[in-house]
Design an enzyme around this catalytic site. Structure first.
Site: not given
Length: 243
Positions: A134, A148, A152
């Site tokens: 991650s 993004y 994650k």
């Protein structure tokens, strides 16, 4: 005694390449997956027990079939490292939606595809480890990282959920969340302002971020623990990184 199969996605560069080197040094058979097969073949590895395949992790069937073919030679997957990922920085107000989709598909669906491909066998054997790569952006926010960060945070959430679901089968699900590192993630960024902002932030750390080899060492540390011990998460970053 023969060592079990290790599967690594996104193995052509960055964290994946460094992880492959560590396991190769200890003679583990490996399946290395990446869209750039030719780049994997140039890594300084002993390829005697290494299968290399050009697979996009968003293609669940191709992903699953590649693993099955490697398992036919080396036995069941004992370690899956879901490392493939993309980071396309940009402000949500003007970033192209296709970049959001690319990140969600690769960073989230790709991880789910990998887990689904190996979990049934691991549960049946009551043995196996999945390590999902991650980011600190799965724990906190960063400017120009909205999509993004969303992807994650998703990896963090799905990893903990599946860990709870399979822990009674003695199967480990762990997560490594690196901070900024010297990888190729930024090479696909199309937003020049976001890229400039990132470089300015990087300058506050002396112009250098973390060496990816240390992330690889963290992955290996997790796997080397006894099967009865699960290091659930490692957050790792350069000391100078303040966020």
């Amino acid at each position: 005694m023969n060592k079990p199969l290790v599967v690594i996605t996104g193995a052509s560069s960055g964290f994946g390449a460094e992880i492959a080197k560590l396991f190769n040094q200890e003679d583990y058979p490996m399946l290395l997956l990446g869209r750039r097969k030719e780049k994997i073949m140039k890594l300084p590895l002993n390829f005697e027990k290494v299968v290399v395949d050009s697979v996009d992790v968003t293609d669940g069937e191709a992903f699953k079939n590649s693993i099955k073919e490697a398992e036919a030679v080396y036995g069941p997957t004992d370690l899956l490292i879901n490392n493939a990922g993309v980071m396309l920085l940009g402000n949500v107000q003007n970033q192209e939606p296709n970049e959001w989709k690319t990140m969600i598909d690769t960073n989230v669906l790709g991880v789910l595809n990998g887990m689904q491909a190996v979990l049934t066998n691991m549960k049946d054997r009551k043995h196996g480890t999945i390590i999902n790569m991650s980011s600190l952006a799965g724990r906190k926010t960063f400017v120009n990282h909205a999509a993004y960060v969303a992807s994650k945070f998703g990896v963090h959430g799905l990893s903990e959920t599946v860990r709870e679901e399979v822990s009674s089968y003695n199967v480990r699900v762990s997560l490594v969340a690196p901070g900024a590192a010297e990888t190729e993630l930024l090479t696909h960024v199309t937003d020049q302002q976001a890229l400039s902002d990132y470089e300015a932030w990087k300058d506050t750390m002396g112009g250098f971020t973390m060496n990816p080899v240390h992330v690889a060492e963290a992955v290996k540390f997790i796997y080397d623990m006894p099967q009865e011990v699960n290091i659930r998460e490692i957050d790792i970053a350069a000391t100078r990184q303040d966020g």
